[in-house]
Write a protein that holds these residues in place. Sequence first.
Motif, PDB file in Angstrom:
ATOM      1  N   THR A 151       9.725   3.963  -0.044  1.00 31.31           N
ATOM      2  CA  THR A 151       9.860   2.527  -0.341  1.00 31.31           C
ATOM      3  C   THR A 151      11.110   1.951   0.330  1.00 31.31           C
ATOM      4  OG1 THR A 151      10.733   3.374  -2.422  1.00 31.31           O
ATOM      5  CG2 THR A 151       8.619   2.268  -2.534  1.00 31.31           C
ATOM      6  N   GLN A 152      12.112   2.789   0.556  1.00 31.66           N
ATOM      7  CA  GLN A 152      13.339   2.310   1.205  1.00 31.66           C
ATOM      8  C   GLN A 152      13.115   1.999   2.685  1.00 31.66           C
ATOM      9  OE1 GLN A 152      16.084   5.481   0.225  1.00 31.66           O
ATOM     10  NE2 GLN A 152      16.144   4.899  -1.923  1.00 31.66           N
ATOM     11  N   LEU A 153      11.975   2.428   3.210  1.00 34.11           N
ATOM     12  CA  LEU A 153      11.631   2.108   4.600  1.00 34.11           C
ATOM     13  C   LEU A 153      10.462   1.109   4.638  1.00 34.11           C
ATOM     14  CD1 LEU A 153      11.867   5.675   6.204  1.00 34.11           C
ATOM     15  CD2 LEU A 153      13.439   3.781   6.560  1.00 34.11           C
ATOM     16  N   GLY A 154      10.157   0.510   3.500  1.00 28.97           N
ATOM     17  CA  GLY A 154       9.105  -0.514   3.456  1.00 28.97           C
ATOM     18  C   GLY A 154       7.714   0.024   3.195  1.00 28.97           C
ATOM     19  N   VAL A 155       7.576   1.341   3.065  1.00 25.88           N
ATOM     20  CA  VAL A 155       6.259   1.949   2.830  1.00 25.88           C
ATOM     21  C   VAL A 155       5.890   1.786   1.350  1.00 25.88           C
ATOM     22  CG1 VAL A 155       4.934   4.108   2.928  1.00 25.88           C
ATOM     23  CG2 VAL A 155       6.697   3.648   4.647  1.00 25.88           C
ATOM     24  N   PRO A 156       4.680   1.309   1.036  1.00 19.49           N
ATOM     25  CA  PRO A 156       4.353   1.021  -0.364  1.00 19.49           C
ATOM     26  C   PRO A 156       4.034   2.270  -1.202  1.00 19.49           C
ATOM     27  CG  PRO A 156       2.508   0.428   1.035  1.00 19.49           C
ATOM     28  CD  PRO A 156       3.598   0.900   1.953  1.00 19.49           C
ATOM     29  N   ASN A 157       4.933   3.223  -1.217  1.00 21.23           N
ATOM     30  CA  ASN A 157       4.740   4.434  -2.022  1.00 21.23           C
ATOM     31  C   ASN A 157       6.104   4.988  -2.446  1.00 21.23           C
ATOM     32  OD1 ASN A 157       3.899   7.860  -1.555  1.00 21.23           O
ATOM     33  ND2 ASN A 157       3.177   6.597  -3.219  1.00 21.23           N
ATOM     34  N   SER A 231      -4.380  -5.161  -3.718  1.00 21.03           N
ATOM     35  CA  SER A 231      -4.106  -5.102  -2.282  1.00 21.03           C
ATOM     36  C   SER A 231      -2.804  -5.815  -1.908  1.00 21.03           C
ATOM     37  CB  SER A 231      -5.276  -5.695  -1.507  1.00 21.03           C
ATOM     38  OG  SER A 231      -5.482  -7.014  -1.942  1.00 21.03           O
ATOM     39  N   GLU A 232      -2.331  -6.702  -2.779  1.00 17.52           N
ATOM     40  CA  GLU A 232      -1.089  -7.446  -2.501  1.00 17.52           C
ATOM     41  C   GLU A 232       0.159  -6.634  -2.840  1.00 17.52           C
ATOM     42  OE1 GLU A 232      -1.372 -11.396  -2.239  1.00 17.52           O
ATOM     43  OE2 GLU A 232      -3.021 -10.289  -1.289  1.00 17.52           O
ATOM     44  N   ASP A 233       0.003  -5.612  -3.669  1.00 19.98           N
ATOM     45  CA  ASP A 233       1.174  -4.864  -4.141  1.00 19.98           C
ATOM     46  C   ASP A 233       1.891  -4.143  -3.006  1.00 19.98           C
ATOM     47  OD1 ASP A 233       1.494  -5.301  -6.952  1.00 19.98           O
ATOM     48  OD2 ASP A 233      -0.408  -4.270  -7.246  1.00 19.98           O
ATOM     49  N   THR A 234       3.195  -3.983  -3.181  1.00 21.08           N
ATOM     50  CA  THR A 234       3.974  -3.295  -2.146  1.00 21.08           C
ATOM     51  C   THR A 234       4.540  -1.974  -2.675  1.00 21.08           C
ATOM     52  OG1 THR A 234       5.855  -4.643  -2.790  1.00 21.08           O
ATOM     53  CG2 THR A 234       4.624  -5.358  -0.850  1.00 21.08           C
ATOM     54  N   ASN A 235       3.914  -1.442  -3.726  1.00 20.38           N
ATOM     55  CA  ASN A 235       4.338  -0.127  -4.217  1.00 20.38           C
ATOM     56  C   ASN A 235       3.175   0.583  -4.909  1.00 20.38           C
ATOM     57  OD1 ASN A 235       5.961   2.049  -4.755  1.00 20.38           O
ATOM     58  ND2 ASN A 235       7.373   0.964  -6.103  1.00 20.38           N
ATOM     59  N   THR A 236       3.169   1.899  -4.788  1.00 23.18           N
ATOM     60  CA  THR A 236       2.240   2.747  -5.545  1.00 23.18           C
ATOM     61  C   THR A 236       3.091   3.884  -6.088  1.00 23.18           C
ATOM     62  OG1 THR A 236       1.784   3.988  -3.518  1.00 23.18           O
ATOM     63  CG2 THR A 236       0.163   2.308  -4.135  1.00 23.18           C
ATOM     64  N   MET A 237       2.585   4.568  -7.125  1.00 20.79           N
ATOM     65  CA  MET A 237       3.411   5.662  -7.629  1.00 20.79           C
ATOM     66  C   MET A 237       3.147   6.955  -6.851  1.00 20.79           C
ATOM     67  SD  MET A 237       1.846   6.354 -11.413  1.00 20.79           S
ATOM     68  CE  MET A 237       2.887   7.750 -11.804  1.00 20.79           C
ATOM     69  N   CYS A 238       4.066   7.882  -6.971  1.00 14.49           N
ATOM     70  CA  CYS A 238       3.989   9.152  -6.245  1.00 14.49           C
ATOM     71  C   CYS A 238       2.649   9.857  -6.512  1.00 14.49           C
ATOM     72  CB  CYS A 238       5.147  10.023  -6.714  1.00 14.49           C
ATOM     73  SG  CYS A 238       5.225  11.601  -5.887  1.00 14.49           S
ATOM     74  N   PHE A 239       1.972  10.286  -5.470  1.00  6.38           N
ATOM     75  CA  PHE A 239       0.725  11.037  -5.627  1.00  6.38           C
ATOM     76  C   PHE A 239       1.057  12.525  -5.736  1.00  6.38           C
ATOM     77  CE2 PHE A 239      -0.400   7.060  -3.666  1.00  6.38           C
ATOM     78  CZ  PHE A 239      -1.508   6.683  -4.400  1.00  6.38           C
ATOM     79  N   THR A 240       0.606  13.144  -6.802  1.00  3.43           N
ATOM     80  CA  THR A 240       0.885  14.569  -6.973  1.00  3.43           C
ATOM     81  C   THR A 240      -0.390  15.349  -6.662  1.00  3.43           C
ATOM     82  OG1 THR A 240       0.158  14.864  -9.252  1.00  3.43           O
ATOM     83  CG2 THR A 240       2.361  13.917  -8.933  1.00  3.43           C
TER      84      THR A 240
END
Length: 339
Positions: A151-157, A231-240
């Motif tokens: 997320t610190q690089l703009g990636v929504p995860n 689809s508008e969100d800019t974050n998802t939680m960590c996929f385990t």
Amino acid sequence: MEELRVLELFSGIGGMHYALRTSQIPGTVVAAVDINTVANVVYTHNFPETRLLNNNVQKLTPRAINKLDVNTILMSPPCQPFTRVGNQRDVDDYRSDALKHLSDVVGDLTTVDKILMENVRGFEKSRAHDMYIQCLNSSGFDYREFIVSPTQLGVPNTRHRYFCIARRSRPFSFLQKDQISMELPEECRATSLEPFPVQRILEVDGSLLEAYLIKDDTLLKRAWLLDIVTSEDTNTMCFTKAYVHYCEGTGSVFTPESASVVSEVFGKAKEVRPDNVEYLKLLRSLKLRYFTPSEVARLMSFPADFSFPGETTDRQRYRLLGNSINVLVVSELIKLLCL
Ligand SMILES: C[S@@+](CC[C@H](N)C(=O)[O-])C[C@H]1O[C@@H](n2cnc3c(N)ncnc32)[C@H](O)[C@@H]1O
């Protein structure tokens, strides 16, 4: 700049190899090592030219590593001994043995100048960490430590992970040893920090998606516990690695509806008893589904040319991705390692 000649340890599905490519630092992966045969099939499918050793890292002697004439090691050792939900047995867990072995031999690796290690958040407080850092110090390496998220690089995860970059030939000129940095330094932020929405990683072929819809049973029992993104969100939680197998806390799920529709539907569902047919109808209207393995791979910054061989099941794909790394984050750290 000297070309990187890389030994990729615990190579899994090749996240480190993709990170090297993404960094555009000149280099080759001379050899990759992993004991997981399912992961190895995926690795060879994507990197048929790379020498892949289906081997236990503990069996690698300093002599064998020196013979490879590599100057860089990229590695993400098993993290189970240090995870929050794991047994936290640390160095007493047999899965720490490979890292212990590497710590023992690092001083004898005459050709190796650079090492990048990834592990889970929490590793920094472990005895294995102290042992590893002590070996770096006594073998003449300078090092920097980070806990950072895509997320610190703009990636929504969100995926906070521990990283240590170490170098022997010359000290680092940024940040400080003995202080774990919670962000990447200015020097390596070539990548845009502008967050992008989930929309950008979605599957274009809608016909595939039916299979990923969340089953009625889960909707009835667990809908309130799901992390739902639009689809508008800019974050998802960590996929385990347990994504889909367990739905709580293992990764976000997707709805094609808007956030306002989601809250409206949940507002109405609150008023209806779960045994009422209306309840299920309401939840079904959100068309909640899991992210597909390809979408998860994109959230982990794997490039478009990454693919799974046909014989790998979805369950295996989620497991392998859950164990892997964010390619963009590691590519920035590889650049730092060479700066
Ligand atoms: C955290 S995952 C690394 C994932 C990898 N970086 C990727 O991008 O997929 C750890 C990997 O180490 C492998 N592994 C665990 N113990 C090992 C050992 N003693 N020798 C070789 N591989 C091992 C596992 O099979 C797993 O693929």
